[in-house]
Design a protein around this motif. Structure first.
Motif, PDB file in Angstrom:
ATOM      1  N   ARG A  71       0.829  -1.206   0.000  1.00  0.00           N
ATOM      2  CA  ARG A  71       0.000   0.000   0.000  1.00  0.00           C
ATOM      3  C   ARG A  71       0.865   1.258   0.000  1.00  0.00           C
ATOM      4  N   GLU A  76      -3.222   1.870  -2.670  1.00  0.00           N
ATOM      5  CA  GLU A  76      -4.313   0.997  -2.209  1.00  0.00           C
ATOM      6  C   GLU A  76      -4.913   0.127  -3.309  1.00  0.00           C
ATOM      7  N   GLN A  77      -5.061   0.685  -4.499  1.00  0.00           N
ATOM      8  CA  GLN A  77      -5.814   0.006  -5.557  1.00  0.00           C
ATOM      9  C   GLN A  77      -4.934  -0.687  -6.585  1.00  0.00           C
ATOM     10  N   GLU A  79      -2.971  -3.499  -8.504  1.00  0.00           N
ATOM     11  CA  GLU A  79      -3.309  -4.914  -8.684  1.00  0.00           C
ATOM     12  C   GLU A  79      -2.521  -5.821  -7.741  1.00  0.00           C
ATOM     13  N   LEU A  82      -3.853  -5.512  -4.222  1.00  0.00           N
ATOM     14  CA  LEU A  82      -5.133  -6.216  -4.103  1.00  0.00           C
ATOM     15  C   LEU A  82      -4.929  -7.730  -4.041  1.00  0.00           C
ATOM     16  N   HIS A  83      -3.966  -8.239  -4.797  1.00  0.00           N
ATOM     17  CA  HIS A  83      -3.648  -9.673  -4.730  1.00  0.00           C
ATOM     18  C   HIS A  83      -3.151 -10.044  -3.331  1.00  0.00           C
ATOM     19  N   MET A  85      -3.895  -8.468  -0.590  1.00  0.00           N
ATOM     20  CA  MET A  85      -5.063  -8.378   0.280  1.00  0.00           C
ATOM     21  C   MET A  85      -5.913  -9.642   0.186  1.00  0.00           C
ATOM     22  N   GLN A  86      -6.037 -10.194  -1.011  1.00  0.00           N
ATOM     23  CA  GLN A  86      -6.792 -11.425  -1.193  1.00  0.00           C
ATOM     24  C   GLN A  86      -6.147 -12.574  -0.418  1.00  0.00           C
TER      25      GLN A  86
END
Length: 100
Positions: A71, A76-77, A79, A82-83, A85-86
């Motif tokens: 981050r 934050e956004q 890719e 986000l991976h 975060m998943q």
């Protein structure tokens, strides 16, 4: 070393993979620092490896730190953030920490 560890991870040779990924992570942290892209990449792979071994507490610590780094460095956004975060979400779900 990183690529060899990832190869072992993909082959589900998890114990061997975790040894190499730990060593690589420690080395990259010392050489590049904790927020360097190479360090974060290895941290994510090690976290996923630990997750697959059901070492959930240690995996969640690494994945949380990796997400914070992603981050800060990518936003934050992004890719990759986000991976990460998943992966952390999967770890939390396995620990029944759905509120996280």
């Amino acid at each position: 070393m990183h690529e060899h560890g990832v190869c072992l991870l993909r082959q589900e040779r998890l114990e061997e993979a975790s040894v190499l990924l730990r060593e690589c992570h420690e080395g990259r942290r010392l050489v590049f620092g904790g927020r360097h892209e190479s360090t974060l990449t290895t941290m994510l792979e090690l976290g996923v490896c630990l997750l697959q071994q059901e070492m959930l507490v240690e995996a969640s610590v690494l994945l949380r730190e990796c997400l914070e780094g992603r981050r800060q460095t990518l936003g934050e956004q992004h890719e990759i953030a986000l991976h990460t975060m998943q992966s952390l979400g999967v770890c939390y779900r396995r620990q029944n920490m759905l509120e996280q």
